[in-house]
Write a protein that holds these residues in place. Structure first.
Motif, mmCIF file in Angstrom:
data_model
loop_
_atom_site.group_PDB
_atom_site.id
_atom_site.type_symbol
_atom_site.label_atom_id
_atom_site.label_comp_id
_atom_site.label_asym_id
_atom_site.label_seq_id
_atom_site.Cartn_x
_atom_site.Cartn_y
_atom_site.Cartn_z
ATOM 1 N N ASN A 31 0.846 -1.192 0.000
ATOM 2 C CA ASN A 31 0.000 0.000 0.000
ATOM 3 C C ASN A 31 0.883 1.246 0.000
ATOM 4 O OD1 ASN A 31 -1.929 1.969 0.316
ATOM 5 N ND2 ASN A 31 -2.348 1.482 2.460
ATOM 6 N N PRO A 32 1.326 1.695 -1.170
ATOM 7 C CA PRO A 32 2.233 2.847 -1.238
ATOM 8 C C PRO A 32 1.695 4.120 -0.584
ATOM 9 C CG PRO A 32 2.166 1.710 -3.347
ATOM 10 C CD PRO A 32 1.102 1.102 -2.484
ATOM 11 N N GLU A 33 0.386 4.276 -0.516
ATOM 12 C CA GLU A 33 -0.188 5.483 0.088
ATOM 13 C C GLU A 33 0.079 5.574 1.589
ATOM 14 O OE1 GLU A 33 -1.482 8.158 -1.497
ATOM 15 O OE2 GLU A 33 -0.738 7.042 -3.229
ATOM 16 N N CYS A 34 0.445 4.469 2.215
ATOM 17 C CA CYS A 34 0.698 4.490 3.658
ATOM 18 C C CYS A 34 1.955 5.289 4.012
ATOM 19 C CB CYS A 34 0.782 3.074 4.216
ATOM 20 S SG CYS A 34 2.350 2.249 3.888
ATOM 21 N N ILE A 35 2.752 5.659 3.017
ATOM 22 C CA ILE A 35 3.972 6.426 3.312
ATOM 23 C C ILE A 35 3.660 7.737 4.022
ATOM 24 C CG2 ILE A 35 5.296 5.369 1.436
ATOM 25 C CD1 ILE A 35 5.020 8.012 -0.106
ATOM 26 N N HIS A 36 2.457 8.235 3.827
ATOM 27 C CA HIS A 36 2.088 9.516 4.438
ATOM 28 C C HIS A 36 1.665 9.381 5.891
ATOM 29 C CE1 HIS A 36 2.551 11.143 0.493
ATOM 30 N NE2 HIS A 36 1.702 10.251 0.019
ATOM 31 N N GLN A 37 1.606 8.161 6.402
ATOM 32 C CA GLN A 37 1.219 7.932 7.786
ATOM 33 C C GLN A 37 2.416 7.655 8.692
ATOM 34 O OE1 GLN A 37 -1.650 4.778 7.414
ATOM 35 N NE2 GLN A 37 -2.992 6.012 6.143
ATOM 36 N N ILE A 38 3.599 7.609 8.111
ATOM 37 C CA ILE A 38 4.817 7.314 8.879
ATOM 38 C C ILE A 38 5.416 8.623 9.353
ATOM 39 C CG2 ILE A 38 7.130 6.292 8.751
ATOM 40 C CD1 ILE A 38 5.986 4.423 6.525
ATOM 41 N N PRO A 39 5.743 8.743 10.654
ATOM 42 C CA PRO A 39 6.294 9.997 11.193
ATOM 43 C C PRO A 39 7.673 10.332 10.598
ATOM 44 C CG PRO A 39 5.629 8.493 12.955
ATOM 45 C CD PRO A 39 5.546 7.730 11.681
ATOM 46 N N PRO A 40 8.003 11.625 10.550
ATOM 47 C CA PRO A 40 9.273 12.065 9.962
ATOM 48 C C PRO A 40 10.520 11.395 10.554
ATOM 49 C CG PRO A 40 7.853 13.952 10.324
ATOM 50 C CD PRO A 40 7.169 12.767 10.949
ATOM 51 N N ASP A 41 10.579 11.223 11.873
ATOM 52 C CA ASP A 41 11.773 10.615 12.461
ATOM 53 C C ASP A 41 11.926 9.158 12.020
ATOM 54 O OD1 ASP A 41 9.473 10.097 14.088
ATOM 55 O OD2 ASP A 41 10.771 9.460 15.721
ATOM 56 N N LYS A 42 10.825 8.485 11.793
ATOM 57 C CA LYS A 42 10.886 7.101 11.307
ATOM 58 C C LYS A 42 11.340 7.054 9.858
ATOM 59 C CE LYS A 42 9.913 5.395 15.170
ATOM 60 N NZ LYS A 42 11.062 4.991 15.975
ATOM 61 N N TRP A 43 10.962 8.094 9.078
ATOM 62 C CA TRP A 43 11.430 8.150 7.697
ATOM 63 C C TRP A 43 12.947 8.279 7.633
ATOM 64 C CZ3 TRP A 43 10.119 6.095 3.578
ATOM 65 C CH2 TRP A 43 8.789 5.886 3.264
ATOM 66 N N GLU A 44 13.512 9.037 8.542
ATOM 67 C CA GLU A 44 14.967 9.149 8.567
ATOM 68 C C GLU A 44 15.591 7.783 8.832
ATOM 69 O OE1 GLU A 44 16.087 12.335 11.200
ATOM 70 O OE2 GLU A 44 14.899 13.795 10.071
ATOM 71 N N GLU A 45 14.982 7.003 9.701
ATOM 72 C CA GLU A 45 15.480 5.654 9.980
ATOM 73 C C GLU A 45 15.297 4.734 8.777
ATOM 74 O OE1 GLU A 45 14.133 3.884 13.626
ATOM 75 O OE2 GLU A 45 14.379 5.755 14.749
ATOM 76 N N ILE A 46 14.163 4.859 8.097
ATOM 77 C CA ILE A 46 13.924 4.028 6.918
ATOM 78 C C ILE A 46 14.977 4.325 5.842
ATOM 79 C CG2 ILE A 46 12.336 3.629 4.980
ATOM 80 C CD1 ILE A 46 10.025 4.089 7.044
ATOM 81 N N ILE A 47 15.243 5.605 5.614
ATOM 82 C CA ILE A 47 16.228 5.988 4.591
ATOM 83 C C ILE A 47 17.621 5.540 5.016
ATOM 84 C CG2 ILE A 47 17.284 7.931 3.367
ATOM 85 C CD1 ILE A 47 14.316 7.229 2.579
ATOM 86 N N ALA A 48 17.970 5.726 6.277
ATOM 87 C CA ALA A 48 19.274 5.260 6.772
ATOM 88 C C ALA A 48 19.396 3.752 6.585
ATOM 89 C CB ALA A 48 19.441 5.634 8.247
ATOM 90 N N GLY A 49 18.332 3.024 6.890
ATOM 91 C CA GLY A 49 18.336 1.582 6.711
ATOM 92 C C GLY A 49 18.478 1.180 5.259
ATOM 93 N N ALA A 50 17.885 1.940 4.351
ATOM 94 C CA ALA A 50 17.993 1.644 2.917
ATOM 95 C C ALA A 50 19.442 1.761 2.458
ATOM 96 C CB ALA A 50 17.097 2.582 2.117
ATOM 97 N N TYR A 51 20.114 2.813 2.897
ATOM 98 C CA TYR A 51 21.533 2.949 2.542
ATOM 99 C C TYR A 51 22.351 1.793 3.131
ATOM 100 C CZ TYR A 51 21.131 7.703 0.659
ATOM 101 O OH TYR A 51 20.817 8.809 -0.109
ATOM 102 N N GLU A 52 22.057 1.447 4.371
ATOM 103 C CA GLU A 52 22.794 0.349 5.009
ATOM 104 C C GLU A 52 22.586 -0.944 4.241
ATOM 105 O OE1 GLU A 52 23.817 -3.024 7.284
ATOM 106 O OE2 GLU A 52 21.745 -2.529 6.779
ATOM 107 N N GLN A 53 21.366 -1.200 3.829
ATOM 108 C CA GLN A 53 21.059 -2.415 3.084
ATOM 109 C C GLN A 53 21.730 -2.417 1.705
ATOM 110 O OE1 GLN A 53 18.720 -5.356 4.034
ATOM 111 N NE2 GLN A 53 20.068 -4.519 5.594
ATOM 112 N N ASP A 54 22.036 -1.241 1.195
ATOM 113 C CA ASP A 54 22.688 -1.127 -0.111
ATOM 114 C C ASP A 54 24.215 -1.095 -0.001
ATOM 115 O OD1 ASP A 54 22.281 -1.167 -2.879
ATOM 116 O OD2 ASP A 54 22.456 1.009 -3.033
ATOM 117 N N GLY A 55 24.730 -1.374 1.204
ATOM 118 C CA GLY A 55 26.176 -1.513 1.373
ATOM 119 C C GLY A 55 26.929 -0.275 1.790
#
Length: 161
Positions: A31-55
């Motif tokens: 459900n791509p629309e759920c991205i708008h329900q995630i708080p900003p501080d969690k988005w920073e963690e999601i993005i940090a995790g994406a970089y970590e997962q990409d090496g």
């Protein structure tokens, strides 16, 4: 969502992603629309995790006093790079302005080790931002703009890969 390591001058090292990170990516893929329900501080963690997962080696900066940098991601070796990512968790219709993007251009100038800056948003960018004379010369090699649609696609590709 992420496992934090030691503190550095820029913030906290990210050691790994937790199972919750993968679960959230799965929900976003469903459900791509759920991205708008995630708080900003969690988005920073999601993005940090994406970089970590990409090496990348990743630092998550503090919530305040971060110098306009939310996530710092580095890959060393042949063609070493250092990315600065500014994360904007905005609701639909709340567009990232040209001034906000120009701010990251200033951060790039201040951080002489930075190879590239990214503005990642859950929303989109103001009209004509790509043709702005103070932004366009930096696109796409020094500056990258990632809107909500591209963000969902990137996360989906990372989760699938």
């Amino acid at each position: 969502m992420i496992e934090r390591g030691e503190k550095t001058a820029d913030g906290t090292l990210i050691m790994a992603v937790a199972p919750a990170w993968h679960a959230i990516l799965w929900v976003i893929m469903q459900n791509p629309e759920c991205i708008h329900q995630i708080p900003p501080d969690k988005w920073e963690e999601i993005i940090a995790g994406a970089y970590e997962q990409d090496g990348f080696d990743v630092v998550l900066t503090p919530r305040s006093g971060d110098g306009g940098r939310d996530v710092i991601a580095e890959k060393r070796g042949w063609g070493s790079v250092r990315f600065i990512d500014q994360v904007k968790a905005y609701k639909p219709g709340h567009l990232v302005t040209a001034d906000e993007v120009r701010s990251l251009v200033g951060v790039l100038h201040a951080d002489q080790r930075a190879s590239k800056g990214l503005v990642t948003t859950t929303s989109d960018f103001a009209p004509r931002i790509l043709s702005d004379p103070s932004i366009s010369p930096f696109l796409p090699t020094r500056l990258e703009l990632v809107n909500g649609k591209a963000l969902v696609e990137r996360l989906s590709n990372l989760a699938a890969g």
